[in-house]
Write a protein that holds these residues in place. Sequence first.
Motif: not given
Length: 539
Positions: A355, A384-385, A387, A472
């Motif tokens: 990230k 996350s998607t 990343t 999340h």
Amino acid sequence: MDSKSDTVDYEAMYDESIKNPTEFWSRQAKKFLKWIKIFDEVDGCRLEEGVISWFTGGQLNVSYNCLDRHAVKNGERTALIWENNRTKEQINGIHECISYRKLLEMTCQIANVLRTNCGIKKGDRIVIYMPTCPLAVAAMLACARIGAVHCVLYSVLGVRDIMKRIKSSEAKVVVTAQKAFVGDKCLHLRSNIDKTLKLLEKTNENSVNHVLVWKMNDCDIGDTLRDTDLETAMKAAPTYCEPVAMESEDPLFIMYTSGTTDEPTGILHTQAGYLLCAAMTHKYVFDYKIGEVFACVADLGWIAAHTSVVYGPLCNGGTTVLFQGTATYPDSGRYWEMVERLKVNHFYTSPAAIKKLMKDNLNCVNDYNVSSLKTIALGGEPISTATWMWYYTAVGRRNCLLMTLMGKQGKSNNIENASYIGLSSEPSATTDACVVVEVRKSVPESQQKCKKFYRDILESVKSSIINIAGEHALPRFVLVVRESVYTWSNKMCRSIYRDMAEGFFKPLLKHVDPSENIVLLDYTTSPLPPVANKWEHLQ
């Protein structure tokens, strides 16, 4: 998997591990580990009594498994590639290769120093507070060789945290260095140890009798009576030390985690069980083959580094990278220049590092040839998607297997077992997540009670995931089944999840609460679409 036969072997292994776990683990333990005395019993666990026992009666030495057996046959094979901290003045990074024969010699020298100079015996605790370097790895293996229990501290820890860990572990020796350079920062390790011991002495809580210090050439040793120059002592020590026979369940190391209280939690990891899991993870999860270069860029203080930098690769006779530095110093191409120069085949880092790279420079990989990579991995926290997609496309070039090494399980009143499963087989809608819930209680017949039953399940799942990973990470799908999901093969599960994500089950999805983006798929009450009898066996 490289071939159809590999897939068949995997499925057969998996089935055997479920149906005949004793035979399966016995064979794996004999395949991966060299035993001084073979174990009497594979699984001596009595969970109802709180007894956890594996490979009872067996004896082995972890240092021997990681060094001697490889040094005898392939002494000049590279064990460690030390990728030292890079400065702004250096165009490329600097690396040093350490062979199995040399690492064995270093390990034996430190083991003899610990025994002779410091009086260390089997079961004594040793704190290692070092940069990520070959001496630190040799110190870990030296402890294992003589039966001491090591505790490696994260190099950025301050005095307060060091003090808690020394006090908790009751360490008799600290192995440290004058300094550690991480990016553009200089960490004064030995100074931190001096301050820590003075604070402990004030409260009569100091257990440390000796401090072994790596002077790093240009630094003077401390003026305290307990300090010893590590390199000078090693030169005077014999280059061989007989490995001690350790019981399978003897502790190998202590790993401290930050708990919910102010005090760190120390977890003991045992000899045989841990080493076997580390070796099998390295071989089977990453599909490592001799001659390949494996790079996990974690600090040695983390469990990921213990498993994927030291014990897993070395137990298998592999070549592993020791990375000292940061992802973005002196620039955001730090990792990728190293991958190109060392021709790294397996690369393992944290979501936080990825990230940070994405934030600094989305094109940071483009100037480097990373085609040597065949596996890329992330571990330690949810991703996350966005990343996942960047790592898969920019670094993996859509050709690498991408793995996220994280798993959690939980229980509730209505749920026997819930598993959080990341869908990452294709860079599409399947990167969403699914929670599979096995229910072993009867579903109420009343529509109102049935709705509450499922609501309770969803609330429990939601609460568990938020506690584990945050909001999340809430899933797109909740799959409720009555029969054990463990009877399904991995291939079956992947196929089901893919069809779910691609809309195959759209008519069966029930929006319990659209605002929460949680939907329910219940095989137990919904009829399945008659498509070529694909799911007939689940009816």
